[in-house]
Enzyme design. Structure first.
Site, PDB file in Angstrom:
ATOM      1  N   ASP B 497      39.455  48.276  35.610  1.00  0.00           N
ATOM      2  CA  ASP B 497      38.955  47.846  36.927  1.00  0.00           C
ATOM      3  C   ASP B 497      40.066  47.063  37.612  1.00  0.00           C
ATOM      4  O   ASP B 497      40.677  46.169  37.026  1.00  0.00           O
ATOM      5  CB  ASP B 497      37.701  46.978  36.739  1.00  0.00           C
ATOM      6  CG  ASP B 497      37.102  46.596  38.073  1.00  0.00           C
ATOM      7  OD1 ASP B 497      36.556  47.512  38.780  1.00  0.00           O
ATOM      8  OD2 ASP B 497      37.234  45.426  38.473  1.00  0.00           O
ATOM      9  N   LEU B 498      40.379  47.426  38.854  1.00  0.00           N
ATOM     10  CA  LEU B 498      41.470  46.722  39.558  1.00  0.00           C
ATOM     11  C   LEU B 498      40.967  45.339  39.979  1.00  0.00           C
ATOM     12  O   LEU B 498      39.839  45.204  40.474  1.00  0.00           O
ATOM     13  CB  LEU B 498      41.894  47.521  40.790  1.00  0.00           C
ATOM     14  CG  LEU B 498      42.525  48.902  40.522  1.00  0.00           C
ATOM     15  CD1 LEU B 498      42.863  49.563  41.837  1.00  0.00           C
ATOM     16  CD2 LEU B 498      43.761  48.748  39.667  1.00  0.00           C
ATOM     17  N   ASP B 540      37.205  51.339  42.394  1.00  0.00           N
ATOM     18  CA  ASP B 540      38.472  50.899  41.797  1.00  0.00           C
ATOM     19  C   ASP B 540      38.358  50.859  40.279  1.00  0.00           C
ATOM     20  O   ASP B 540      39.010  50.071  39.609  1.00  0.00           O
ATOM     21  CB  ASP B 540      38.866  49.518  42.344  1.00  0.00           C
ATOM     22  CG  ASP B 540      37.763  48.466  42.156  1.00  0.00           C
ATOM     23  OD1 ASP B 540      36.637  48.880  41.718  1.00  0.00           O
ATOM     24  OD2 ASP B 540      38.000  47.300  42.419  1.00  0.00           O
TER      25      ASP B 540
END
Lengths: 274, 631
Positions: B497-498, B540
């Site tokens: 996950d960004l 993301d």
């Protein structure tokens, strides 16, 4: 009765008829032998034909020869006048013994024997208005009718002409005698007829000479003689009767008979020398 | 020369020969008709001549019979000059005067008395006959002529036509038959003697119609007979007529009958009935039959003479039609972008259209390729399948060939493969069912196949990053788990996950955000093996499935590599952007036995790391440790 030919043309034609060679092989029956058998009455027929025999006058060459045969043979001969065609029928059947001045043909030789005594040529007598200069002209023009006597035969060329015209129905026949044919020729019903020297008396007419001309057949002279039936007369009898004819030629009787009807030079040319 | 003779030969075949046959048949028919007609006319003439001869002979015989009768009387009176009228009557009474002497009106005797010839006696002594007694016949011109002729010739003489009724000697037209009787013992060899010694005449008046009616034999049907006195065929001279005279006689013959120095003319005319009776009326049909035969033969000649030409014409017409059909078909196919091919396996020959060559990657103008050359053009992976499909069609196991395969497209210097669709069918086989000819089409389906592959790719991948989407990743993970269970292998699952992606997205815009996501996807992809699967399962959020022999150490190395790659500074639309990510790692079978438990374990680890180590982002050991704690 002798002819008097007035024109040079006719004299030339008639003389030419008898100058032809007359070398004829005579039958052996002309040799001397026993005389005729007169055990039964015999029959002889004449036909009406110009100088040979005229029914109108009951005279003629054949009548003279008949009388001479009767005289020489001593036989009883019943003479009658018959149409020529009828004569040949009776000769063939044997109902008639003799006739005169007949010519032979292959058919006739089967039932008849001959004793020759003269010969002559045949000519075509044509109307001048028929425009016929030679025999072919007559054959080609289909409108022209030729008159003939029923039962008559002629020289080879004349026979060919008659047979050819018969196939085209261009013959008109007479049962007997030439008078009917001459009359028809003059009337324009006929355009030609075949004649022999015996018919010259009829030709000796200015009217006929003016309207007709003569064309030669070019054949040799045809021998004429006594006709004897093979059916009624035996070989010996035929020889005997031929002997009488030969004797008549030999002793000049035949020539004298002809000289009664023709000028001497013509008669000599016609009568066969023995 | 051939060029010159061609039209003449054609004219001869098409018109000359039938015309020649027609003319020849017509000519032969006319010649045959002429011959038949000539023979018919000759037969008709012969029949008519025969009838004429028979009739004339019968007339002659009948007149001769009458003549014999008169000769008998003549002989009787000559032999018995003293015979009186009673003796003559008795003699006549003994005569068999019956049907054989039909027409005979009686026997009359006229005596010569100077220049008169009165009738003295007529037998039989009927009242009709007695009326004429005393009639001087020399005053009657016709009778006189006969009397004088008989006198001069000594034979039978016939008079011209007489009206017997007028002379009271009978009925109807007739004539007199006269014979002379000369004085016995006196000569009558010459005309002079006969005239001098004539004693009387015996005569018979004869009715001509009755005489003719009594002739022996039958008159042939269709024949008209006329008997004229003399030779002029005039009505007044007509003695007898029988039969209907035809308006247009088929033939006419005549004969002059000379009887007793007098000439009659017998005329026979043939009508249609005569020809029919003789069987001589059948030549007309010859011309009709000949004309019909000629037409039939001409038609036959035309058929025979033109058969080859017509067959050639028909073949040319069919060939032309076929050629045009093929051209239309080929044009239609070419227009549709397809190539056309025609293959003869036995001859090993091939013909193909230009479009076919283009699709096959061949130069359009080159010669037709051999089968071996074609095999070399097919993609090696597709060749066995394509060959098998072709063989099934050649063997007749399937009615038609439908095969898609790739062919080399490197003729233009750019090597590659193009998908093609080959359709075909066997159109000709021999007696053993072996294929002789096969035809078909070739379609360029490369675009379609690429499109289909793109659609299929897009269904399984994220369109922005081209990473596996959630469905595809789930399928791959399901498959990998099943495989791992079967072979007792391990799996690694990494969730990513960004961090702080939303602010960047808000600050630089969605385009830069999208570029950032694409860059991250490439960096993740470059950090794993080809056999591993990378997916994007959220805005993301990314996921990595590690397959094959995986240990916690090797999986950790991959996670580190991903973390470091993502953390590298990236230039996006002129902006230098740095971003970190949070990762969670889970292993099968240690952390979970199925998709759900495994995913939850990875997710839990990632959120622990995100919560605990966000400040450590930048690659600090703590981060990595924290990462490790997530296990």
């Amino acid at each position: 009765m002798r002819l008097v030919l007035r024109t040079t043309l006719w004299r030339t034609v008639l003389l030419a008829a008898f100058v032809a060679p007359l070398t004829l092989a005579m039958p052996s029956m002309a040799q001397q032998g026993p005389g005729p058998d007169c055990a039964r009455p015999l029959s002889l027929a004449l036909h009406d034909h110009g100088l040979l025999y005229s029914a109108d006058t009951s005279s003629g060459i054949d009548k003279e020869i008949t009388d001479e045969l009767i005289r020489r043979s001593g036989c009883r001969i019943h003479v009658q006048l018959l149409p020529r065609a009828r004569i040949w029928q009776l000769i063939e059947s044997g109902a008639l013994d003799f006739s005169l001045s007949g010519i032979s043909t292959r058919e006739r030789d089967k039932f008849a024997a001959f004793a020759w005594y003269f010969s002559n040529k045949y000519y075509l007598l044509v109307r001048r208005d028929a425009q016929v200069a030679k025999l072919d002209d007559f054959e080609r023009n289909k409108a022209l009718q030729l008159g003939v006597i029923r039962g008559f035969r002629y020289s080879d060329s004349a026979n060919r002409l008659v047979d050819g015209l018969a196939g085209q129905q261009r013959l008109t026949q007479s049962s007997s005698g030439l008078n009917a044919l001459f009359s028809a020729l003059m009337a324009g019903q006929l355009h030609g007829m075949i004649i022999e020297p015996f018919d010259y008396p009829t030709l000796d007419s200015a009217r006929i000479r003016e309207q007709t001309s003569i064309i030669e057949f070019g054949d040799k002279a045809v021998p004429h003689g006594l006709i004897m039936s093979r059916a009624s007369l035996s070989d010996e009898q035929r020889v005997a009767w031929a002997g009488l004819i030969a004797a008549m030629r030999r002793d000049g009787t035949m020539l004298r008979i002809f000289e009664k009807f023709f000028k001497p030079d013509l008669a000599r040319a016609m009568v066969l020398a023995e | 020369m051939k060029h010159l003779l061609g039209p003449q030969a054609r004219w001869l075949r098409w018109r000359g020969l039938p015309l020649l046959v027609l003319l020849l048949t017509f000519g032969l028919s006319v010649a045959y008709w002429e011959r038949e007609r000539s023979q018919e006319l000759a037969a008709q003439r012969l029949a008519l001549d025969t009838a004429l001869r028979d009739t004339s002979q019968r007339v002659e015989q009948r007149v001769a019979a009458h003549e014999h009768l008169l000769q008998g009387v003549q002989g009787f009176l000559t032999a018995m000059p003293e015979a009186d009228s009673a003796a003559l009557r008795r003699y006549v009474d003994t005569l068999p005067l019956g049907a054989d002497f039909a027409g005979l009106q009686g026997i009359a005797l006229a005596e010569r008395r100077g220049y008169a010839a009165p009738l003295l006696q007529i037998e039989p002594a009927l009242p009709r006959n007695n009326a004429a007694l005393g009639l001087d016949l020399l005053t009657q011109p016709a009778a006189r002529r006969a009397l004088e002729q008989a006198q001069d010739s000594g034979r039978l003489a016939l008079s011209p036509k007489l009206d017997l009724q007028q002379l009271q000697l009978g009925q109807g037209p007739g004539f007199l038959m006269v014979m002379p009787i000369y004085r016995s013992g006196l000569p009558h060899a010459t005309v002079t003697e006969r005239r001098a010694n004539l004693r009387a005449w015996v005569m018979a008046p004869v009715a001509a119609p009755t005489l003719m009616a009594s002739l022996y034999g039958e008159r042939p049907p269709g024949l008209a007979l006329q008997l004229y006195d003399d030779q002029q065929l005039l009505e007044p001279a007509l003695l007898h007529s029988s039969g209907d005279r035809p308006a247009a006689p088929l033939g006419q013959v005549r004969e002059y009958l000379v009887q007793g120095g007098h000439t009659w003319t017998l005329v026979l005319e043939a009508g249609p009935g005569f020809a029919a009776r003789q069987g001589l009326a059948g030549t007309g049909s010859v011309l009709w039959a000949g004309a019909l035969l000629g037409l039939l033969l001409a038609l036959l000649a035309w058929l025979l003479g033109t058969a080859r030409a017509r067959a050639q014409g028909l073949a040319e017409q069919m060939t032309q039609a076929l050629r045009e059909s093929e051209q239309r078909w080929s044009f239609a196919l070419e227009g549709a972008g397809d190539g056309v091919w025609d293959w003869r396996p036995r001859e090993r020959t091939m013909s193909s259209s230009a479009r076919w060559k283009t699709i096959m990657g061949l130069r359009p103008g080159r010669p037709e390729p051999l089968v071996e050359e074609l095999q070399a053009l097919v993609h090696p992976e597709d060749l066995p399948r394509a060959t098998a499909e072709l063989q099934r069609c050649l063997d007749g196991l399937v009615p038609s060939l439908v095969s898609e395969f790739r062919v080399a497209s490197g003729h233009d210097g750019h090597p590659g493969w193009n998908w093609v669709l080959c359709r075909g069918t066997v159109v000709e086989r021999d007696a053993q069912h072996k294929p002789l000819r096969m035809i078909g089409t070739l379609s360029d389906i490369n675009a379609r196949r690429l499109s289909e592959e793109r659609v299929r790719f897009m269904a399984l991948h994220d369109p922005l990053t081209e990473l596996a989407n959630r469905a595809h990743f789930d399928e791959r993970m399901h498959f990998a788990l099943a495989n791992a269970r079967r072979y007792n292998e391990s799996l690694g699952l990494i969730l990513l996950d960004l961090d702080r992606f939303k602010p960047i997205n808000d600050q630089f815009g969605h385009a830069v955000g999208d570029q950032l996501l694409q860059t991250v996807a490439k960096r993740i992809k470059s950090s794993v093996r080809e056999t591993d699967t990378v997916g994007r399962i959220g805005g993301d959020e990314f996921v990595v499935l590690l397959t094959g022999p995986v240990t916690r150490e090797t999986a950790q190395l991959v996670a580190d590599k991903i973390f470091n790659q993502v953390a590298l500074t990236m230039e996006l639309s002129g902006a230098r952007i740095e971003i970190t990510c949070s990762l969670g790692l889970a292993l099968y079978p240690e952390d979970g036995a199925d998709e759900l438990s495994l995913t939850k374990a990875a997710d839990d680890a990632m959120y622990r790391n995100k919560r605990d180590g966000r400040k450590l982002m930048g690659g600090s050991p703590q981060t990595r440790d924290g990462y490790k704690d997530g296990q």
